[in-house]
Design an enzyme around this catalytic site. Structure first.
Site, PDB file in Angstrom:
ATOM      1  N   GLY A  10      59.395  23.208 -82.343  1.00 54.45           N
ATOM      2  CA  GLY A  10      58.224  24.001 -82.659  1.00 54.45           C
ATOM      3  C   GLY A  10      58.590  25.389 -83.157  1.00 54.45           C
ATOM      4  N   ALA A  59      53.426  21.908 -77.007  1.00 57.05           N
ATOM      5  CA  ALA A  59      51.970  21.734 -76.948  1.00 57.05           C
ATOM      6  C   ALA A  59      51.534  20.686 -77.953  1.00 57.05           C
ATOM      7  CB  ALA A  59      51.254  23.052 -77.251  1.00 57.05           C
ATOM      8  N   THR A  61      49.216  20.429 -80.785  1.00 56.08           N
ATOM      9  CA  THR A  61      48.567  21.455 -81.606  1.00 56.08           C
ATOM     10  C   THR A  61      47.788  20.898 -82.793  1.00 56.08           C
ATOM     11  OG1 THR A  61      50.606  21.736 -82.878  1.00 56.08           O
ATOM     12  CG2 THR A  61      50.277  23.193 -80.973  1.00 56.08           C
ATOM     13  N   TYR A  98      52.396  29.435 -73.328  1.00 52.27           N
ATOM     14  CA  TYR A  98      51.637  29.965 -74.459  1.00 52.27           C
ATOM     15  C   TYR A  98      50.293  29.255 -74.585  1.00 52.27           C
ATOM     16  CZ  TYR A  98      56.228  31.824 -75.535  1.00 52.27           C
ATOM     17  OH  TYR A  98      57.442  32.469 -75.449  1.00 52.27           O
ATOM     18  N   ASP A 101      43.809  31.442 -78.908  1.00 52.42           N
ATOM     19  CA  ASP A 101      42.496  32.035 -79.161  1.00 52.42           C
ATOM     20  C   ASP A 101      41.391  30.990 -79.138  1.00 52.42           C
ATOM     21  OD1 ASP A 101      44.053  31.336 -81.643  1.00 52.42           O
ATOM     22  OD2 ASP A 101      42.067  31.526 -82.543  1.00 52.42           O
ATOM     23  N   TYR A 124      40.919  20.562 -78.540  1.00 53.80           N
ATOM     24  CA  TYR A 124      42.153  21.337 -78.436  1.00 53.80           C
ATOM     25  C   TYR A 124      41.963  22.555 -77.534  1.00 53.80           C
ATOM     26  CZ  TYR A 124      45.801  24.666 -79.716  1.00 53.80           C
ATOM     27  OH  TYR A 124      46.814  25.596 -79.662  1.00 53.80           O
TER      28      TYR A 124
END
Length: 289
Positions: A10, A59, A61, A98, A101, A124
Protein backbone atom coordinates in the site's frame (compact mmCIF):
# COMPACT_ATOMS: atom_id res chain seq x y z
CA UNK A 1 12.86 -1.79 18.64
CA UNK A 2 10.86 -4.36 16.68
CA UNK A 3 8.18 -2.70 14.54
CA UNK A 4 5.45 -4.77 12.91
CA UNK A 5 3.93 -3.10 9.84
CA UNK A 6 0.75 -4.73 8.54
CA UNK A 7 0.45 -4.22 4.78
CA UNK A 8 3.36 -4.29 2.35
CA UNK A 9 2.38 -2.80 -0.98
CA UNK A 10 0.00 0.00 0.00
CA UNK A 11 0.96 3.64 -0.45
CA UNK A 12 1.41 4.39 3.24
CA UNK A 13 3.24 1.15 3.98
CA UNK A 14 5.78 1.77 1.22
CA UNK A 15 6.55 5.24 2.58
CA UNK A 16 6.79 3.88 6.12
CA UNK A 17 9.29 1.29 4.97
CA UNK A 18 11.43 4.07 3.45
CA UNK A 19 11.45 6.13 6.65
CA UNK A 20 11.29 3.88 9.72
CA UNK A 21 14.37 1.75 9.14
CA UNK A 22 16.45 3.59 11.75
CA UNK A 23 13.97 2.68 14.50
CA UNK A 24 15.20 -0.91 14.54
CA UNK A 25 13.90 -4.11 12.97
CA UNK A 26 11.00 -3.67 10.56
CA UNK A 27 8.81 -6.72 10.03
CA UNK A 28 6.46 -6.05 7.12
CA UNK A 29 3.65 -8.49 6.42
CA UNK A 30 1.84 -8.46 3.08
CA UNK A 31 -1.38 -10.18 2.14
CA UNK A 32 0.47 -13.35 1.18
CA UNK A 33 1.85 -13.61 4.72
CA UNK A 34 -1.17 -12.39 6.68
CA UNK A 35 -4.79 -12.46 5.55
CA UNK A 36 -6.48 -9.72 7.56
CA UNK A 37 -9.85 -11.37 7.00
CA UNK A 38 -8.79 -14.30 9.23
CA UNK A 39 -8.72 -13.46 12.94
CA UNK A 40 -6.73 -16.52 13.97
CA UNK A 41 -3.90 -15.62 11.59
CA UNK A 42 -3.68 -12.12 13.06
CA UNK A 43 -3.42 -13.36 16.64
CA UNK A 44 -0.91 -16.06 15.78
CA UNK A 45 1.41 -13.73 13.84
CA UNK A 46 1.47 -11.06 16.55
CA UNK A 47 2.06 -13.62 19.29
CA UNK A 48 4.93 -15.19 17.36
CA UNK A 49 6.60 -11.90 16.40
CA UNK A 50 6.20 -10.20 19.81
CA UNK A 51 6.70 -6.66 18.43
CA UNK A 52 7.29 -3.46 20.40
CA UNK A 53 4.94 -1.49 18.13
CA UNK A 54 2.23 -2.40 15.61
CA UNK A 55 1.38 -0.15 12.67
CA UNK A 56 -1.72 -1.18 10.73
CA UNK A 57 -1.28 0.17 7.21
CA UNK A 58 -3.58 -2.44 5.67
CA UNK A 59 -7.18 -1.73 4.72
CA UNK A 60 -9.95 -2.55 2.30
CA UNK A 61 -10.01 0.72 0.33
CA UNK A 62 -12.17 -0.11 -2.72
CA UNK A 63 -14.86 2.43 -1.81
CA UNK A 64 -17.32 1.53 -4.56
CA UNK A 65 -16.72 -2.21 -4.47
CA UNK A 66 -17.37 -2.20 -0.73
CA UNK A 67 -21.03 -1.51 -1.46
CA UNK A 68 -21.33 -5.03 -2.90
CA UNK A 69 -18.72 -6.65 -0.62
CA UNK A 70 -19.66 -5.45 2.88
CA UNK A 71 -18.64 -8.69 4.57
CA UNK A 72 -15.00 -8.56 3.45
CA UNK A 73 -14.82 -4.79 4.01
CA UNK A 74 -15.95 -5.18 7.62
CA UNK A 75 -13.68 -8.18 8.21
CA UNK A 76 -10.58 -6.20 7.20
CA UNK A 77 -11.54 -2.68 8.29
CA UNK A 78 -13.56 -3.39 11.45
CA UNK A 79 -12.86 -6.82 12.94
CA UNK A 80 -9.11 -7.01 12.22
CA UNK A 81 -8.20 -3.67 13.88
CA UNK A 82 -10.01 -4.73 17.04
CA UNK A 83 -8.02 -7.96 17.16
CA UNK A 84 -4.77 -6.06 16.63
CA UNK A 85 -5.76 -3.77 19.50
CA UNK A 86 -6.42 -6.76 21.77
CA UNK A 87 -3.06 -8.32 20.95
CA UNK A 88 -1.28 -4.99 21.39
CA UNK A 89 -2.86 -4.52 24.79
CA UNK A 90 -1.85 -8.06 25.81
CA UNK A 91 1.76 -7.13 24.98
CA UNK A 92 1.37 -3.64 26.53
CA UNK A 93 2.51 -1.99 23.28
CA UNK A 94 1.00 0.76 21.12
CA UNK A 95 -1.05 0.29 17.97
CA UNK A 96 -1.02 2.95 15.23
CA UNK A 97 -3.99 2.67 12.87
CA UNK A 98 -5.04 4.81 9.89
CA UNK A 99 -8.65 5.83 9.37
CA UNK A 100 -10.46 8.15 7.00
CA UNK A 101 -12.48 11.30 6.37
CA UNK A 102 -15.22 8.97 5.10
CA UNK A 103 -16.40 8.42 8.67
CA UNK A 104 -18.14 11.83 8.26
CA UNK A 105 -21.10 12.69 6.05
CA UNK A 106 -19.56 15.89 4.70
CA UNK A 107 -22.46 18.22 5.45
CA UNK A 108 -20.67 20.32 8.08
CA UNK A 109 -19.58 23.83 7.18
CA UNK A 110 -15.89 24.05 8.03
CA UNK A 111 -13.33 21.39 8.97
CA UNK A 112 -14.31 18.41 11.09
CA UNK A 113 -12.61 18.00 14.47
CA UNK A 114 -12.22 14.87 16.56
CA UNK A 115 -15.29 15.70 18.68
CA UNK A 116 -17.67 15.86 15.72
CA UNK A 117 -20.13 12.98 15.48
CA UNK A 118 -19.31 10.53 12.67
CA UNK A 119 -22.02 9.65 10.18
CA UNK A 120 -20.56 7.67 7.27
CA UNK A 121 -22.44 7.57 3.98
CA UNK A 122 -21.34 4.19 2.65
CA UNK A 123 -20.05 0.75 3.55
CA UNK A 124 -16.39 1.76 3.40
CA UNK A 125 -16.85 4.62 5.87
CA UNK A 126 -19.06 2.48 8.12
CA UNK A 127 -16.47 -0.30 8.20
CA UNK A 128 -13.66 2.13 9.03
CA UNK A 129 -15.74 3.71 11.81
CA UNK A 130 -16.48 0.24 13.20
CA UNK A 131 -12.73 -0.39 13.23
CA UNK A 132 -12.14 2.81 15.21
CA UNK A 133 -14.76 1.78 17.74
CA UNK A 134 -13.32 -1.72 18.06
CA UNK A 135 -9.90 -0.25 18.87
CA UNK A 136 -11.34 2.24 21.34
CA UNK A 137 -13.30 -0.50 23.11
CA UNK A 138 -10.07 -2.34 23.97
CA UNK A 139 -8.80 0.75 25.85
CA UNK A 140 -5.16 0.08 25.10
CA UNK A 141 -2.39 2.37 23.91
CA UNK A 142 -3.33 3.48 20.42
CA UNK A 143 -3.31 6.24 17.84
CA UNK A 144 -6.11 6.35 15.30
CA UNK A 145 -5.02 8.75 12.56
CA UNK A 146 -7.78 9.95 10.26
CA UNK A 147 -6.53 11.19 6.93
CA UNK A 148 -7.90 12.03 3.48
CA UNK A 149 -7.25 11.85 -0.26
CA UNK A 150 -4.02 9.87 0.01
CA UNK A 151 -1.73 9.76 -3.03
CA UNK A 152 1.85 8.79 -3.85
CA UNK A 153 4.08 7.91 -6.80
CA UNK A 154 3.22 4.21 -6.48
CA UNK A 155 0.07 2.13 -6.54
CA UNK A 156 -3.33 3.32 -7.69
CA UNK A 157 -4.34 6.86 -6.76
CA UNK A 158 -5.66 10.16 -8.09
CA UNK A 159 -2.22 11.61 -8.86
CA UNK A 160 -1.12 8.76 -11.10
CA UNK A 161 -4.53 8.43 -12.74
CA UNK A 162 -4.63 12.15 -13.54
CA UNK A 163 -1.06 12.20 -14.86
CA UNK A 164 -2.01 9.46 -17.31
CA UNK A 165 -5.42 10.80 -18.36
CA UNK A 166 -4.26 14.40 -18.71
CA UNK A 167 -1.68 13.27 -21.26
CA UNK A 168 -3.97 10.84 -23.07
CA UNK A 169 -7.06 13.04 -23.50
CA UNK A 170 -7.76 16.48 -24.90
CA UNK A 171 -10.59 17.20 -22.44
CA UNK A 172 -11.17 15.85 -18.94
CA UNK A 173 -14.09 16.36 -16.56
CA UNK A 174 -13.28 16.40 -12.83
CA UNK A 175 -15.55 16.77 -9.81
CA UNK A 176 -15.36 20.27 -8.35
CA UNK A 177 -17.84 20.22 -5.44
CA UNK A 178 -16.01 17.80 -3.13
CA UNK A 179 -13.51 19.62 -0.89
CA UNK A 180 -10.63 18.12 1.05
CA UNK A 181 -6.88 18.00 1.61
CA UNK A 182 -4.81 15.89 -0.79
CA UNK A 183 -2.34 14.13 1.50
CA UNK A 184 0.91 12.62 0.28
CA UNK A 185 1.64 9.21 1.79
CA UNK A 186 5.13 10.55 2.51
CA UNK A 187 3.58 13.19 4.78
CA UNK A 188 1.73 10.46 6.68
CA UNK A 189 4.93 8.45 7.07
CA UNK A 190 6.95 11.48 8.21
CA UNK A 191 4.31 12.39 10.79
CA UNK A 192 4.06 8.78 11.96
CA UNK A 193 7.82 8.70 12.54
CA UNK A 194 7.60 11.97 14.49
CA UNK A 195 4.82 10.54 16.66
CA UNK A 196 6.84 7.39 17.36
CA UNK A 197 9.89 9.45 18.32
CA UNK A 198 7.83 11.59 20.71
CA UNK A 199 6.37 8.45 22.31
CA UNK A 200 9.89 7.08 22.79
CA UNK A 201 10.97 10.28 24.52
CA UNK A 202 7.97 10.67 26.84
CA UNK A 203 6.46 8.57 29.59
CA UNK A 204 3.12 10.33 29.25
CA UNK A 205 1.54 10.80 25.84
CA UNK A 206 -2.06 11.39 24.86
CA UNK A 207 -3.33 8.29 23.08
CA UNK A 208 -6.55 8.45 21.10
CA UNK A 209 -8.00 9.65 17.78
CA UNK A 210 -6.38 12.45 15.78
CA UNK A 211 -6.77 14.07 12.40
CA UNK A 212 -3.70 14.02 10.15
CA UNK A 213 -3.87 15.55 6.69
CA UNK A 214 -1.92 18.10 4.69
CA UNK A 215 -2.76 21.72 5.47
CA UNK A 216 -5.11 23.70 3.27
CA UNK A 217 -7.95 22.47 1.09
CA UNK A 218 -9.00 22.19 -2.51
CA UNK A 219 -11.42 20.27 -4.72
CA UNK A 220 -10.62 17.26 -6.86
CA UNK A 221 -10.75 19.74 -9.75
CA UNK A 222 -8.24 22.00 -7.99
CA UNK A 223 -5.99 19.01 -7.30
CA UNK A 224 -6.17 18.07 -10.98
CA UNK A 225 -5.28 21.66 -11.95
CA UNK A 226 -2.14 21.50 -9.79
CA UNK A 227 -1.14 18.19 -11.41
CA UNK A 228 -1.75 19.67 -14.85
CA UNK A 229 0.37 22.71 -14.04
CA UNK A 230 3.25 20.46 -12.99
CA UNK A 231 2.99 18.50 -16.24
CA UNK A 232 3.11 21.69 -18.30
CA UNK A 233 6.18 22.87 -16.38
CA UNK A 234 7.83 19.63 -17.50
CA UNK A 235 6.91 20.39 -21.10
CA UNK A 236 4.33 17.62 -21.26
CA UNK A 237 0.87 17.85 -22.87
CA UNK A 238 -2.14 18.44 -20.66
CA UNK A 239 -5.85 18.11 -21.37
CA UNK A 240 -8.34 20.92 -20.88
CA UNK A 241 -10.00 20.49 -17.49
CA UNK A 242 -13.74 20.99 -17.04
CA UNK A 243 -15.36 21.20 -13.58
CA UNK A 244 -18.43 19.04 -12.95
CA UNK A 245 -20.62 18.30 -9.95
CA UNK A 246 -20.84 14.99 -8.08
CA UNK A 247 -24.29 14.52 -9.59
CA UNK A 248 -22.71 14.56 -13.05
CA UNK A 249 -20.36 11.75 -12.07
CA UNK A 250 -22.49 9.13 -10.26
CA UNK A 251 -20.72 6.29 -8.47
CA UNK A 252 -22.00 3.31 -6.42
CA UNK A 253 -20.82 4.87 -3.13
CA UNK A 254 -21.67 8.41 -2.04
CA UNK A 255 -18.73 10.66 -1.14
CA UNK A 256 -18.71 13.38 1.52
CA UNK A 257 -18.77 16.83 -0.07
CA UNK A 258 -16.67 18.24 2.76
CA UNK A 259 -13.66 16.10 3.71
CA UNK A 260 -11.72 18.85 5.47
CA UNK A 261 -10.25 17.74 8.81
CA UNK A 262 -9.02 20.04 11.58
CA UNK A 263 -5.53 18.80 12.55
CA UNK A 264 -4.84 21.34 15.32
CA UNK A 265 -5.24 18.79 18.13
CA UNK A 266 -2.29 16.75 16.82
CA UNK A 267 -0.16 19.89 16.73
CA UNK A 268 -1.31 20.94 20.19
CA UNK A 269 -0.92 17.61 22.00
CA UNK A 270 1.95 16.00 20.09
CA UNK A 271 3.75 18.93 18.49
CA UNK A 272 3.38 17.37 15.03
CA UNK A 273 2.28 19.49 12.09
CA UNK A 274 1.97 18.87 8.36
CA UNK A 275 2.97 20.88 5.29
CA UNK A 276 0.58 22.64 2.94
CA UNK A 277 -0.83 20.26 0.34
CA UNK A 278 0.76 22.15 -2.55
CA UNK A 279 4.26 22.02 -1.08
CA UNK A 280 3.81 18.33 -0.26
CA UNK A 281 2.74 17.69 -3.85
CA UNK A 282 5.87 19.44 -5.13
CA UNK A 283 8.04 17.29 -2.87
CA UNK A 284 6.28 14.14 -4.05
CA UNK A 285 6.69 15.08 -7.71
CA UNK A 286 10.37 15.92 -7.16
CA UNK A 287 10.91 12.34 -5.98
CA UNK A 288 9.07 11.04 -9.02
CA UNK A 289 11.28 12.94 -11.44
Amino acid sequence: MKVLIIGRRGQVSRELQHRLGNLGELIVLGRDQLDMAHSDQIRRKVQIIQPDLIINAAAYTAVDMAESEPQIAFAINAVAPGILAEEARALDIPLIHYSTDYVFDGIKVGPYNENDTPNPLGVYGKSKLAGERAINAVQGKHLILRTSWVYSTEGRNFLLTMQRLLQEKTELRVVADQIGAPTWAGTLANSTLALIERWQLSDTVSWGTYHLTAQGATSWFGFAQAICEALRQQGKPCATLLPVSSNDYPLPAARPLNSCLDCSRLQREWGVSQPDWKSALRECLAQQA
